[in-house]
Enzyme design. Sequence first.
Site, PDB file in Angstrom:
ATOM      1  N   ARG A  49    -176.788  68.756  86.424  1.00  0.00           N
ATOM      2  CA  ARG A  49    -177.048  70.201  86.507  1.00  0.00           C
ATOM      3  C   ARG A  49    -176.461  70.805  87.784  1.00  0.00           C
ATOM      4  O   ARG A  49    -176.065  71.969  87.786  1.00  0.00           O
ATOM      5  CB  ARG A  49    -178.546  70.476  86.426  1.00  0.00           C
ATOM      6  CG  ARG A  49    -179.050  70.339  85.018  1.00  0.00           C
ATOM      7  CD  ARG A  49    -180.479  70.758  84.891  1.00  0.00           C
ATOM      8  NE  ARG A  49    -180.799  70.984  83.488  1.00  0.00           N
ATOM      9  CZ  ARG A  49    -182.021  71.160  83.040  1.00  0.00           C
ATOM     10  NH1 ARG A  49    -183.044  71.155  83.861  1.00  0.00           N
ATOM     11  NH2 ARG A  49    -182.237  71.368  81.757  1.00  0.00           N
ATOM     12  N   LYS A 210    -190.194  65.668  66.197  1.00  0.00           N
ATOM     13  CA  LYS A 210    -191.006  66.371  65.193  1.00  0.00           C
ATOM     14  C   LYS A 210    -190.261  67.435  64.409  1.00  0.00           C
ATOM     15  O   LYS A 210    -189.410  68.146  64.955  1.00  0.00           O
ATOM     16  CB  LYS A 210    -192.190  67.029  65.891  1.00  0.00           C
ATOM     17  CG  LYS A 210    -193.168  66.012  66.416  1.00  0.00           C
ATOM     18  CD  LYS A 210    -194.370  66.696  67.000  1.00  0.00           C
ATOM     19  CE  LYS A 210    -195.456  65.691  67.328  1.00  0.00           C
ATOM     20  NZ  LYS A 210    -196.621  66.339  67.902  1.00  0.00           N
ATOM     21  N   GLY A 363    -182.667  68.973  74.456  1.00  0.00           N
ATOM     22  CA  GLY A 363    -183.503  67.771  74.478  1.00  0.00           C
ATOM     23  C   GLY A 363    -182.814  66.581  75.115  1.00  0.00           C
ATOM     24  O   GLY A 363    -182.099  66.715  76.104  1.00  0.00           O
ATOM     25  N   GLY A 386    -184.896  73.729  76.346  1.00  0.00           N
ATOM     26  CA  GLY A 386    -185.580  74.828  75.657  1.00  0.00           C
ATOM     27  C   GLY A 386    -184.669  76.013  75.390  1.00  0.00           C
ATOM     28  O   GLY A 386    -184.714  76.620  74.310  1.00  0.00           O
TER      29      GLY A 386
HETATM   30  P1  AMP Z   1    -187.078  65.949  70.718  1.00  0.00           P
HETATM   31  O1  AMP Z   1    -187.476  66.320  72.111  1.00  0.00           O
HETATM   32  O2  AMP Z   1    -187.870  66.582  69.647  1.00  0.00           O
HETATM   33  O3  AMP Z   1    -185.574  66.035  70.505  1.00  0.00           O
HETATM   34  O4  AMP Z   1    -187.466  64.403  70.580  1.00  0.00           O
HETATM   35  C1  AMP Z   1    -186.894  63.392  71.332  1.00  0.00           C
HETATM   36  C2  AMP Z   1    -187.759  62.175  71.211  1.00  0.00           C
HETATM   37  O5  AMP Z   1    -187.863  61.796  69.854  1.00  0.00           O
HETATM   38  C3  AMP Z   1    -187.212  60.966  71.935  1.00  0.00           C
HETATM   39  O6  AMP Z   1    -187.982  60.723  73.065  1.00  0.00           O
HETATM   40  C4  AMP Z   1    -187.339  59.854  70.919  1.00  0.00           C
HETATM   41  O7  AMP Z   1    -187.934  58.697  71.450  1.00  0.00           O
HETATM   42  C5  AMP Z   1    -188.209  60.442  69.845  1.00  0.00           C
HETATM   43  N1  AMP Z   1    -187.974  59.824  68.538  1.00  0.00           N
HETATM   44  C6  AMP Z   1    -186.796  59.694  67.908  1.00  0.00           C
HETATM   45  N2  AMP Z   1    -186.948  59.016  66.761  1.00  0.00           N
HETATM   46  C7  AMP Z   1    -188.249  58.694  66.665  1.00  0.00           C
HETATM   47  C8  AMP Z   1    -189.024  57.970  65.707  1.00  0.00           C
HETATM   48  N3  AMP Z   1    -188.468  57.439  64.624  1.00  0.00           N
HETATM   49  N4  AMP Z   1    -190.348  57.846  65.925  1.00  0.00           N
HETATM   50  C9  AMP Z   1    -190.911  58.389  67.023  1.00  0.00           C
HETATM   51  N5  AMP Z   1    -190.237  59.087  67.968  1.00  0.00           N
HETATM   52  C10 AMP Z   1    -188.913  59.231  67.788  1.00  0.00           C
END
Ligand code: AMP
Length: 406
Positions: A49, A210, A363, A386
């Site tokens: 950054r 999620k 992310g 974000g």
């Molecule tokens: P996000 O911030 O929503 O992009 O989520 C990123 C996070 O999703 C990372 O820390 C990953 O460890 C988690 N992640 C990816 N695949 C899975 C999975 N199959 N089960 C649980 N967590 C996951």
Amino acid sequence: MKNSQSLPIKGVWNKLTIKDLNIRGKRVFIRVDFNVPLDENLNITDDRRIRAALPTINYAIDEGSKVILASHLGRPRGKSDKRYSLASVARRLQRLIRKEVTFLPDCVGPKVEEAVSKMAEGDIILLENLRTHSEEEANNEAFSKALARLADYYVNDAFGASHRKHSSIVGITKLLPSAAGFLLQKEIDYLQGVVNNPVRPFVAILGGAKVSGKIDVIRNLEEKVDKVIVGGGMAYTFLKAEGYNVGDSLVEDDMLDLANEIRKGVVAKGIKFYLPVDCVIAQSIEPGAETKLVTAQEIPSGWKAVDVGPASVKLFSEAIESAKTILWNGPMGVFEVDAFSRGTFAMAHSVADAYALTIVGGGDTDLAVSRAGVSESISFISTGGGAALELLEGKDLPGLVALTDK
Ligand code: AMP
């Protein structure tokens, strides 16, 4: 494939940019995003950054202006706190920019004003963490005025904070001529310009934890993409909604109907929708946990999917082969654990090798791409989490809207 084509931006940039300002000999307040990760000894573990802000800072110095840099770092909650001091950032910046950087222990007040009044052309000051004053996050008018008093011009180069209505992002723009820095411009050009007017075929790869966090991204992108690939934790809500047994995989049960509705809606528009066909499963998300490779229909109870398998990587890689624009947001699995990182890293290589304009945004995906060692082969990697997500959801960024119109 790096910058394999020129940017297909149709939108007109209707805000002032730093190049529109006559900043020679003037005091320029540049809001940067130096919110970098620190380890327990307060050492910077990733300075991307800081590096990303260098073009704007160097330009201002070359133009002979007096550069006042301001940023937040973590959440000091309105109090002075060594753990959130920008002092180590000042030292790193000094090394990167090869110029003296004066660090001030506060960001407003008579002492800061005095130091600024003594600046010569080409000098750089970095102010202490803006969030050591709670007024910053409250977009407090008096605080905005105290910041504005330090400068003749305001430049926003803090893309990662531009979705926040804070004093240094929005309030200050009411008081000074306000323009975008090069990083902010570039982020908008890619995440809004390219995404809204992509060279087709346009493929979006979505992953991460999620579905709920990505619903609005899918809704916005379904008007623009030719293919959607869903991996990561969010895939298992879609698979369960289709009637598969996903064992103990991450599932948002309250999202099942919505997931089905979204998938059907996307497919009805003629967009191809891809889900994992095989996955790596484990009983716990821990290094050293036993793993198995199973088809996506065969995840036994007591086991959870932690990565996409090789057949999914092949399917997804073939789906992006003919793409001209690829957007990737969210890892394919729990890539932080080595044993569960293969699918994400293999996708990183496929994206990097594609003959397409490639955008990685939001992310942890930037970290995954960097760990896979392919950052240099990606056309654009966003510095914002974000803020990138909000742009991809089709929202306006308050920090951009607030800048002075041309
Ligand atoms: P996000 O911030 O929503 O992009 O989520 C990123 C996070 O999703 C990372 O820390 C990953 O460890 C988690 N992640 C990816 N695949 C899975 C999975 N199959 N089960 C649980 N967590 C996951």
